[in-house]
Write an enzyme that holds these catalytic residues in place. Structure first.
Site, PDB file in Angstrom:
ATOM      1  N   LYS A  43       5.321  -2.537  -2.034  1.00 54.67           N
ATOM      2  CA  LYS A  43       4.980  -3.932  -2.119  1.00 54.67           C
ATOM      3  C   LYS A  43       4.264  -4.301  -3.433  1.00 54.67           C
ATOM      4  O   LYS A  43       4.254  -5.454  -3.848  1.00 54.67           O
ATOM      5  CB  LYS A  43       4.017  -4.296  -0.972  1.00 54.67           C
ATOM      6  CG  LYS A  43       4.538  -4.147   0.415  1.00 54.67           C
ATOM      7  CD  LYS A  43       3.412  -4.537   1.394  1.00 54.67           C
ATOM      8  CE  LYS A  43       3.716  -4.099   2.791  1.00 54.67           C
ATOM      9  NZ  LYS A  43       2.571  -4.390   3.701  1.00 54.67           N
ATOM     10  N   ASP A 100       4.112  -1.821 -10.481  1.00 54.31           N
ATOM     11  CA  ASP A 100       2.791  -2.370 -10.786  1.00 54.31           C
ATOM     12  C   ASP A 100       1.906  -1.319 -11.465  1.00 54.31           C
ATOM     13  O   ASP A 100       1.294  -1.574 -12.495  1.00 54.31           O
ATOM     14  CB  ASP A 100       2.110  -2.909  -9.511  1.00 54.31           C
ATOM     15  CG  ASP A 100       2.082  -1.889  -8.382  1.00 54.31           C
ATOM     16  OD1 ASP A 100       2.946  -0.988  -8.368  1.00 54.31           O
ATOM     17  OD2 ASP A 100       1.206  -1.975  -7.510  1.00 54.31           O
ATOM     18  N   ASP A 103       0.508   6.234 -11.257  1.00 54.31           N
ATOM     19  CA  ASP A 103      -0.674   7.081 -11.071  1.00 54.31           C
ATOM     20  C   ASP A 103      -0.211   8.531 -11.271  1.00 54.31           C
ATOM     21  O   ASP A 103      -0.084   8.996 -12.403  1.00 54.31           O
ATOM     22  CB  ASP A 103      -1.192   6.798  -9.642  1.00 54.31           C
ATOM     23  CG  ASP A 103      -2.545   7.399  -9.343  1.00 54.31           C
ATOM     24  OD1 ASP A 103      -2.669   8.625  -9.467  1.00 54.31           O
ATOM     25  OD2 ASP A 103      -3.476   6.677  -8.973  1.00 54.31           O
ATOM     26  N   PHE A 152      -9.990   3.361  -8.632  1.00 52.30           N
ATOM     27  CA  PHE A 152      -9.107   2.756  -7.630  1.00 52.30           C
ATOM     28  C   PHE A 152      -9.067   1.242  -7.858  1.00 52.30           C
ATOM     29  O   PHE A 152     -10.097   0.580  -7.808  1.00 52.30           O
ATOM     30  CB  PHE A 152      -9.562   3.078  -6.213  1.00 52.30           C
ATOM     31  CG  PHE A 152      -8.473   2.834  -5.214  1.00 52.30           C
ATOM     32  CD1 PHE A 152      -7.519   3.808  -4.951  1.00 52.30           C
ATOM     33  CD2 PHE A 152      -8.366   1.605  -4.572  1.00 52.30           C
ATOM     34  CE1 PHE A 152      -6.485   3.569  -4.057  1.00 52.30           C
ATOM     35  CE2 PHE A 152      -7.338   1.359  -3.676  1.00 52.30           C
ATOM     36  CZ  PHE A 152      -6.390   2.343  -3.416  1.00 52.30           C
ATOM     37  N   ARG A 165      -4.435  -7.687  -2.103  1.00 52.66           N
ATOM     38  CA  ARG A 165      -3.244  -7.883  -2.946  1.00 52.66           C
ATOM     39  C   ARG A 165      -3.246  -9.280  -3.564  1.00 52.66           C
ATOM     40  O   ARG A 165      -2.657  -9.507  -4.603  1.00 52.66           O
ATOM     41  CB  ARG A 165      -1.964  -7.715  -2.125  1.00 52.66           C
ATOM     42  CG  ARG A 165      -1.701  -6.306  -1.632  1.00 52.66           C
ATOM     43  CD  ARG A 165      -0.270  -6.206  -1.130  1.00 52.66           C
ATOM     44  NE  ARG A 165      -0.046  -5.033  -0.297  1.00 52.66           N
ATOM     45  CZ  ARG A 165       0.305  -3.833  -0.764  1.00 52.66           C
ATOM     46  NH1 ARG A 165       0.464  -3.641  -2.051  1.00 52.66           N
ATOM     47  NH2 ARG A 165       0.513  -2.825   0.070  1.00 52.66           N
TER      48      ARG A 165
HETATM   49  C1  PRP Z   1       1.461   2.425  -5.217  1.00 56.51           C
HETATM   50  C2  PRP Z   1       1.991   1.679  -6.430  1.00 56.51           C
HETATM   51  C3  PRP Z   1       3.075   2.577  -6.934  1.00 56.51           C
HETATM   52  C4  PRP Z   1       2.580   3.961  -6.558  1.00 56.51           C
HETATM   53  C5  PRP Z   1       2.084   4.663  -7.806  1.00 56.51           C
HETATM   54  O1  PRP Z   1       2.291   2.185  -4.133  1.00 56.51           O
HETATM   55  O2  PRP Z   1       2.471   0.401  -6.086  1.00 56.51           O
HETATM   56  O3  PRP Z   1       4.323   2.327  -6.310  1.00 56.51           O
HETATM   57  O4  PRP Z   1       1.521   3.779  -5.611  1.00 56.51           O
HETATM   58  O5  PRP Z   1       1.490   5.892  -7.495  1.00 56.51           O
HETATM   59  P1  PRP Z   1       2.082   7.305  -7.929  1.00 56.51           P
HETATM   60  O6  PRP Z   1       2.399   7.213  -9.399  1.00 56.51           O
HETATM   61  O7  PRP Z   1       0.943   8.260  -7.641  1.00 56.51           O
HETATM   62  O8  PRP Z   1       3.278   7.603  -7.084  1.00 56.51           O
HETATM   63  P2  PRP Z   1       1.884   2.495  -2.600  1.00 56.51           P
HETATM   64  O9  PRP Z   1       2.528   3.784  -2.174  1.00 56.51           O
HETATM   65  O10 PRP Z   1       0.397   2.401  -2.459  1.00 56.51           O
HETATM   66  O11 PRP Z   1       2.592   1.321  -1.817  1.00 56.51           O
HETATM   67  P3  PRP Z   1       2.469  -0.260  -2.071  1.00 56.51           P
HETATM   68  O12 PRP Z   1       3.205  -0.580  -3.361  1.00 56.51           O
HETATM   69  O13 PRP Z   1       3.140  -0.849  -0.871  1.00 56.51           O
HETATM   70  O14 PRP Z   1       1.012  -0.636  -2.159  1.00 56.51           O
END
Ligand code: PRP
Length: 179
Positions: A43, A100, A103, A152, A165
């Site tokens: 999302k 977005d 990480d 974070f 969000r």
């Molecule tokens: C978050 C963010 C990325 C991902 C990055 O998504 O939106 O998609 O983590 O992290 P990484 O590089 O360690 O994989 P999340 O899984 O929290 O889901 P969301 O987008 O629904 O918040």
């Protein structure tokens, strides 16, 4: 017992918008005359992609894929789940993935493999925020907005346990206070 979170503003909406405009300029330079398929990862990317595409002045199509690797925690589980697939055909398309935040790189690395199997004619990556200090899997990003500290972050699409969000600014979660 209730848990309160202290938020500190890191990037205000004005700074975010000017970053988005700069990314859009670079993307426009590279995609003019093409009709790319822009894929947002849900999302988290929904606000970024909405602002970004309104700065792009060329024909394009938008799709979304819903992925999740974090669940309710603050660190990646390392396992990416496809919660909602892409409807459009990928084969032969110029694909631009819009994320977005990056990480560990686990999510993007998974999606790159997933898309490449579908044989796009080109694939590029764009992210608003890059938390380089946390990278576990190297990924080369074509369009990067801001290099962010290892904190974070919430707001502008990013959540903490599905909250925040909707914040227009990007803030960091300093700590949790149990009361
Ligand atoms: C978050 C963010 C990325 C991902 C990055 O998504 O939106 O998609 O983590 O992290 P990484 O590089 O360690 O994989 P999340 O899984 O929290 O889901 P969301 O987008 O629904 O918040």
């Amino acid at each position: 017992m209730t848990t309160k979170v202290r938020l500190t503003k890191l990037y205000d909406n004005k700074e975010i918008k000017s970053t988005v405009r700069q990314i859009a300029k670079d993307i426009t330079r590279d995609y003019k005359g093409k009709n790319p398929l822009i894929i947002g990862i849900l999302k988290g990317s929904f606000i970024f992609i909405a602002d970004l595409v309104r700065e792009l002045r060329f024909p394009l199509e938008i799709e979304f894929i819903r992925l999740s690797s974090y669940g309710r925690g603050q660190t990646s589980s390392g396992k990416v789940k496809v919660l909602q697939k892409i409807a459009a055909k990928i084969k032969g398309r110029d694909v631009l993935i819009v994320e977005d935040i990056i990480d560990s790189g686990v999510t993007l690395n998974f999606l790159i493999d997933y898309i490449l199997k579908k044989q796009p004619s080109s694939l590029k990556l764009c992210c608003l925020l890059d938390k380089v200090a946390r990278r576990r899997i190297p990924v080369t990003i074509d369009y990067v907005g801001l290099i962010v500290p290892d904190k974070f972050l919430v707001g502008y699409g990013l959540d903490w346990d599905e909250k925040y969000r909707n914040l227009p600014d990007i803030c960091c979660v300093e700590d949790e206070i149990a009361t």
